[in-house]
Design an enzyme around this catalytic site. Structure first.
Site, PDB file in Angstrom:
ATOM      1  N   ARG A 117       0.872  -1.193   0.000  1.00 57.93           N
ATOM      2  CA  ARG A 117       0.000   0.000   0.000  1.00 57.93           C
ATOM      3  C   ARG A 117       0.894   1.224   0.000  1.00 57.93           C
ATOM      4  O   ARG A 117       1.798   1.340   0.842  1.00 57.93           O
ATOM      5  CB  ARG A 117      -0.894   0.036   1.225  1.00 57.93           C
ATOM      6  N   HIS A 144      -7.603   0.802  -6.326  1.00 58.63           N
ATOM      7  CA  HIS A 144      -7.811   0.089  -5.055  1.00 58.63           C
ATOM      8  C   HIS A 144      -8.516  -1.248  -5.360  1.00 58.63           C
ATOM      9  O   HIS A 144      -9.680  -1.456  -4.990  1.00 58.63           O
ATOM     10  CB  HIS A 144      -8.649   0.965  -4.109  1.00 58.63           C
ATOM     11  N   GLN A 147     -10.354  -3.518  -2.716  1.00 61.47           N
ATOM     12  CA  GLN A 147     -11.615  -2.919  -2.265  1.00 61.47           C
ATOM     13  C   GLN A 147     -12.755  -3.316  -3.221  1.00 61.47           C
ATOM     14  O   GLN A 147     -13.889  -3.551  -2.800  1.00 61.47           O
ATOM     15  CB  GLN A 147     -11.476  -1.397  -2.196  1.00 61.47           C
ATOM     16  N   ASP A 240     -16.654   8.550  -0.924  1.00 65.35           N
ATOM     17  CA  ASP A 240     -15.332   8.353  -0.318  1.00 65.35           C
ATOM     18  C   ASP A 240     -14.896   9.716   0.225  1.00 65.35           C
ATOM     19  O   ASP A 240     -15.516  10.749  -0.097  1.00 65.35           O
ATOM     20  CB  ASP A 240     -14.363   7.849  -1.413  1.00 65.35           C
ATOM     21  N   CYS A 282     -16.095   3.047   1.309  1.00 61.97           N
ATOM     22  CA  CYS A 282     -14.955   2.154   1.573  1.00 61.97           C
ATOM     23  C   CYS A 282     -14.405   2.329   2.975  1.00 61.97           C
ATOM     24  O   CYS A 282     -13.757   1.427   3.505  1.00 61.97           O
ATOM     25  CB  CYS A 282     -13.870   2.387   0.526  1.00 61.97           C
ATOM     26  N   ARG A 327     -13.703  -7.310   3.105  1.00 63.03           N
ATOM     27  CA  ARG A 327     -12.290  -7.130   2.727  1.00 63.03           C
ATOM     28  C   ARG A 327     -11.505  -8.401   3.080  1.00 63.03           C
ATOM     29  O   ARG A 327     -10.640  -8.833   2.329  1.00 63.03           O
ATOM     30  CB  ARG A 327     -11.674  -5.938   3.477  1.00 63.03           C
TER      31      ARG A 327
END
Ligand code: CP
Ligand code: NVA
Length: 347
Positions: A117, A144, A147, A240, A282, A327
């Protein structure tokens, strides 16, 4: 020709592959991972062991902070019988005293898989090229993908299939989440609206990747700054943060994005029946002033809530915590498929 592994078993289509961006997979492959996540979730709930990565070592490389991604990779690795090792920004030489390529070679000689990440997409690409092991993108400035696996699991759980659905993303239309949702919806045939001020419309590169997939899937794409057009008919309203990790332009973003807050009036504009409408995020989210950041924003800009109101966040439409749990199941599916030498007949 199909590759054969050490036991003479035909290698599945995922074995040894990295997951850097959604576009690198076919829609069928990506949907397989979503479905495999649902399967592993069922195994977990029934306490059925699934130690597909017994004896493997997994590196978790984080340049940016994380709650969900770090926790999901850690617990997923342990459930699969693997050993996860967290390597934080200040724990190793990476990027300060050692190049990405050299780090990749070292990690690849000790670990069987690497999660990354961080900021640049090129970093995760170099890790994948030079480590010789599968590399999984746990978020970059551009994409992402893990996700997406969790989110489309959540969408399947709520609607049964992707057919005929419309997703509206409201907010910063150029960020990693907007990019990933635009492309993944286009791949799966989900109609997608990016509802954002013109200054924050997706780049032409990302739009053209999405258009390429949409031509085949039949997904309808709309990029608009018009609230009525962007929300009409949506089944999923997604948002988001207005300022992503690595950015600091609060004043500009608040000014641009205030009209694009997800509140009850926005949900009403969809015109969608209650049982066909959900809200997704998210996370982390600014839905009240109960965080250090939230308090600073309230003091400086007089805003108690930003991208989503507390009312929507706590409403019957909200699915953000289901996404968060997914996730773990979806990251497990992705790691097992790419590293577990599994028998997967055809995708
Ligand atoms: N959604 C998500 O990636 O959360 P974290 O930043 O907590 O990992
Ligand atoms: N766009 C957000 C996503 C967090 C999961 C960020 O990059 O900070």
């Amino acid at each position: 020709m199909t590759k054969v592994n050490a036991n003479g078993i035909k290698q599945n289509v995922f074995q040894g592959r990295s997951v850097l961006a959604e576009k690198d997979f076919t829609p069928a492959e990506l949907e397989y991972l979503v479905n495999f996540g649902l399967h592993l979730k069922a195994l977990k709930k029934e306490n059925i062991p699934h130690h597909y990565l017994e004896g493997k070592n997994i590196a978790l490389l984080f340049e940016k902070s994380s709650t969900r991604t770090r926790s999901a990779f850690t617990t997923a690795a342990i459930d699969l019988g693997a050993h996860p090792e967290y390597l934080g920004q200040n724990d190793i030489q990476f990027g300060r005293k050692e190049t990405t390529s050299d780090t990749a070679k070292v990690l690849g000689s000790m670990f069987d898989g690497i999660e990354f990440r961080g900021f640049k997409q090129s970093t995760v690409e170099i890790l994948a090229k030079d480590s010789g092991v599968p590399v999984w993108n746990g978020l970059t400035d551009e994409w992402h993908p893990t996700q997406m696996l969790a989110d489309f699991m959540t969408i399947k759980e709520n609607f049964g299939s992707f057919k005929g659905l419309t997703l509206t993303f409201m907010g910063d239309g150029r960020n990693n989440m907007a990019n990933s949702l635009l492309v993944t919806c286009a791949m799966f045939g989900v109609n997608i609206r990016i509802l954002a001020p013109k200054d924050l419309f997706p780049s032409s590169e990302v739009q053209s990747i999405a258009k390429g997939f949409a031509q085949k899937s039949g997904a309808d794409i709309l990029i608009t700054d018009d609230l009525d057009k962007g929300l009409k008919g949506a089944n999923i309203v997604y948002t988001d943060v207005w300022v992503s990790m690595g950015e600091n332009n609060w004043a500009q973003r608040i000014k641009l994005l205030k009209p694009y807050q997800v509140n009850m009036a926005a949900l009403k504009k969809t015109g969608t029946p209650d049982d066909q409408l959900i809200f997704m995020h998210c996370l982390p989210a600014f839905h009240n002033d109960q965080t250090e950041y939230g308090q600073k924003i309230e003091e400086k800009y007089g805003l108690k809530e930003m991208e989503v109101t507390d009312e929507v966040f706590a409403s019957k439409y909200a699915r953000q915590f289901e996404e968060a749990e997914n996730r773990m199941h979806s990251i497990k599916a992705m790691m097992a498929a790419t590293l577990g030498n599994l028998f997967i007949p055809k995708v």
